[in-house]
Scaffold this active site. Sequence first.
Site, PDB file in Angstrom:
ATOM      1  N   GLY A  45      40.655  28.861  37.948  1.00  0.00           N
ATOM      2  CA  GLY A  45      41.916  29.448  37.493  1.00  0.00           C
ATOM      3  C   GLY A  45      41.961  29.480  35.984  1.00  0.00           C
TER       4      GLY A  45
ATOM      5  CG  ASP B  59      52.444  31.354  37.914  1.00  0.00           C
ATOM      6  OD1 ASP B  59      52.604  32.597  37.895  1.00  0.00           O
ATOM      7  OD2 ASP B  59      51.376  30.817  37.624  1.00  0.00           O
TER       8      ASP B  59
HETATM    9  N1  LIG Z   1      44.501  22.255  46.737  1.00  0.00           N
HETATM   10  C1  LIG Z   1      43.580  23.194  46.946  1.00  0.00           C
HETATM   11  N2  LIG Z   1      42.897  23.240  48.088  1.00  0.00           N
HETATM   12  C2  LIG Z   1      41.961  24.203  48.301  1.00  0.00           C
HETATM   13  N3  LIG Z   1      41.666  25.164  47.432  1.00  0.00           N
HETATM   14  C3  LIG Z   1      42.340  25.188  46.268  1.00  0.00           C
HETATM   15  C4  LIG Z   1      43.322  24.216  45.957  1.00  0.00           C
HETATM   16  N4  LIG Z   1      43.822  24.481  44.735  1.00  0.00           N
HETATM   17  C5  LIG Z   1      43.185  25.578  44.313  1.00  0.00           C
HETATM   18  N5  LIG Z   1      42.285  26.014  45.218  1.00  0.00           N
HETATM   19  C6  LIG Z   1      41.378  27.180  45.096  1.00  0.00           C
HETATM   20  O1  LIG Z   1      40.916  27.229  43.774  1.00  0.00           O
HETATM   21  C7  LIG Z   1      41.263  28.483  43.179  1.00  0.00           C
HETATM   22  C8  LIG Z   1      41.642  28.237  41.713  1.00  0.00           C
HETATM   23  O2  LIG Z   1      42.870  27.560  41.668  1.00  0.00           O
HETATM   24  P1  LIG Z   1      43.707  27.395  40.345  1.00  0.00           P
HETATM   25  O3  LIG Z   1      44.989  26.737  40.667  1.00  0.00           O
HETATM   26  O4  LIG Z   1      42.872  26.744  39.302  1.00  0.00           O
HETATM   27  O5  LIG Z   1      43.898  28.868  39.847  1.00  0.00           O
HETATM   28  P2  LIG Z   1      44.827  30.083  40.324  1.00  0.00           P
HETATM   29  O6  LIG Z   1      46.096  29.578  40.898  1.00  0.00           O
HETATM   30  O7  LIG Z   1      43.989  30.973  41.213  1.00  0.00           O
HETATM   31  O8  LIG Z   1      45.062  30.844  38.979  1.00  0.00           O
HETATM   32  P3  LIG Z   1      45.981  30.426  37.731  1.00  0.00           P
HETATM   33  O9  LIG Z   1      45.902  28.957  37.545  1.00  0.00           O
HETATM   34  O10 LIG Z   1      45.332  31.161  36.649  1.00  0.00           O
HETATM   35  O11 LIG Z   1      47.359  30.915  38.043  1.00  0.00           O
HETATM   36  C9  LIG Z   1      42.409  29.032  44.008  1.00  0.00           C
HETATM   37  O12 LIG Z   1      42.417  30.412  43.989  1.00  0.00           O
HETATM   38  C10 LIG Z   1      42.106  28.454  45.392  1.00  0.00           C
HETATM   39  O13 LIG Z   1      41.266  29.361  46.081  1.00  0.00           O
END
Ligand SMILES: Nc1ncnc2c1ncn2[C@@H]1O[C@H](COP(=O)(O)OP(=O)(O)OP(=O)(O)O)[C@@H](O)[C@H]1O
Length: 553
Positions: free
Chosen positions: A19, A130
């Site tokens: 992310g 968000d």
């Molecule tokens: N708790 C979790 N369990 C399983 N997969 C997760 C979890 N948290 C995040 N992910 C996976 O990791 C990816 C990246 O998550 P992250 O929260 O870093 O970014 P995002 O929400 O996609 O984007 P941003 O933070 O830029 O809004 C997600 O798209 C998801 O597929």
Amino acid sequence: MPRRDPDEEYTILEKLGTGSFGTVYKAINNDTKKVVAIKQIDLEDSDDDISEIQQEIAVLSQCDSQYITCYYGSFVKGFKLWIVMEYLAGGSCLDLLKPGPFDESHIAIVLRELLHGLEYLHVEGKIHRDIKAANVLLSDEGKVKLADFGVAAQLSNNKSRRNTFVGTPVNIWSLGITAIEMARGEPPLSEYHPMRVLFLIPKARPPVLEGNFSSAFKDFVSLCVMKNPNDRPTAKDLLRHRFIKSARNTTLLQELIERYSNWKSSGRERAESTSQKTTGAVNYDTSSIIWDFGTIRKVHQDGTIRLDHMTFKEMRRLERSSSASVSNNATVKLSDFPRGNVEVNALGIAEAQVEQATTNNNSNGTTNSINMMNEELDTIRAPRPFSITDASLSRLSRNISIVDPVTEEGVVGRQLVNDIILPSVAKIKSNDLRANEIEAMSIFEKGVEELDRVNPDLVLTTLVEILSRLKTNVELCDKLSDLGVVSDAFLTTPELVLDASSSSSSDQNSSKNSADTPVEEKPPKSPISEILYIRWIEQLRIKWPISFGSSGS
Ligand SMILES: Nc1ncnc2c1ncn2[C@@H]1O[C@H](COP(=O)(O)OP(=O)(O)OP(=O)(O)O)[C@@H](O)[C@H]1O
């Protein structure tokens, strides 16, 4: 924060995704054997975002709801912050959307669960801010959980009543946008540059769920995205909506997880990620910002930026990182933001004055639309490739040299722009238009302004060309007359009949190029037509001296 070494406590198994703040891994607790998700954030890279990260941890640690991703703890190791969370094996709704949009039956379930999550947050005095498909995670059983509180606001007690009031409609708006995202595969206005959307949202009619969907679903979405935040129902109200009442058990969402898994194993994901790799990092050039889809993560030293998924918060970051190309005098005033003025810089980013305005305007305890709008813009993202190569952004930031008209034609051209065209466009834009209509009008307006700046004579030339073609197009003239756009008298004045008839007698297909029309035989007589006519002839002489001469002038 625990002081133990997280490397000893957890074994990293695989990367789950990346992310804007860091990379998320699947890991296992070495003692309990519990599978977790760990978000690793590079503190060196994070600059001033550390406070946002801390905010995320603080908010998550206080949440205790089956609808919110569970937070277990955090560590700092070297320059990395580890956030240990509940592992949600089903992935995010954004992942699950990759094979295609969701059915209404699935959407209703996801929305119902999100509404429960929102209800919990609102009672607790928290705003997520968000909400989007990327931040909605599913367990392998189909349980729905809100994640990523990177921008969630934990409200202080003394402000919580007012801000909960403000925050509730903001989250409901985002929920409506997320509903559209799930139904259509992408959020509304995704075809536009996110910066542009900043301008469009407050001005345009709210987005509408278009397509072959049930009236209950359409109604649900329309309630979520009501223009006036005060008109939007609360999460509690929406839980009673007929669309939500129809929702079935969360286990049905396993179908989405299975669909995604099949899609992945069919090799489609690999193909997609390869194509994303080729477009995911682009050269950063402040004079010609090229956008692709996603969040601006950071500008690397080699001059590339990585783009994933853009939200308003990232736009703010971009604005900061590109401030060198934005001069203060390029500030644009958006006076038509609801209830007040918002200063927006040349890149279209609402400035901190918004907060000032919020404080000032909220003395009567009412919801402040400026604040609402600013937060609603958190839902803006650009999931599809989009490029701005026309330097339209950078143009705003440099001094535009305006050419003064040197000819009489130029003077008339500029007057046409200022007295006729721009006021006309402004009047039409002030009507209740959709965002894409406003956008189209703005492009037209920009084109006219730009033409006027570089060569006002050309404005007149263009008008003359249009009128000339109109005069020679009998069929179109008739239609305009039928529509009442021009009067019969206008069309039958000798000078108009003159060319139309000469054109129709010489060529029944009257959309012929005006340069070939024997226009000089009967010159128009009205003063305006005459002036335009003479100028037109002059232009033709300059432009096509040979062909014009050979046509018998
Ligand atoms: N708790 C979790 N369990 C399983 N997969 C997760 C979890 N948290 C995040 N992910 C996976 O990791 C990816 C990246 O998550 P992250 O929260 O870093 O970014 P995002 O929400 O996609 O984007 P941003 O933070 O830029 O809004 C997600 O798209 C998801 O597929």
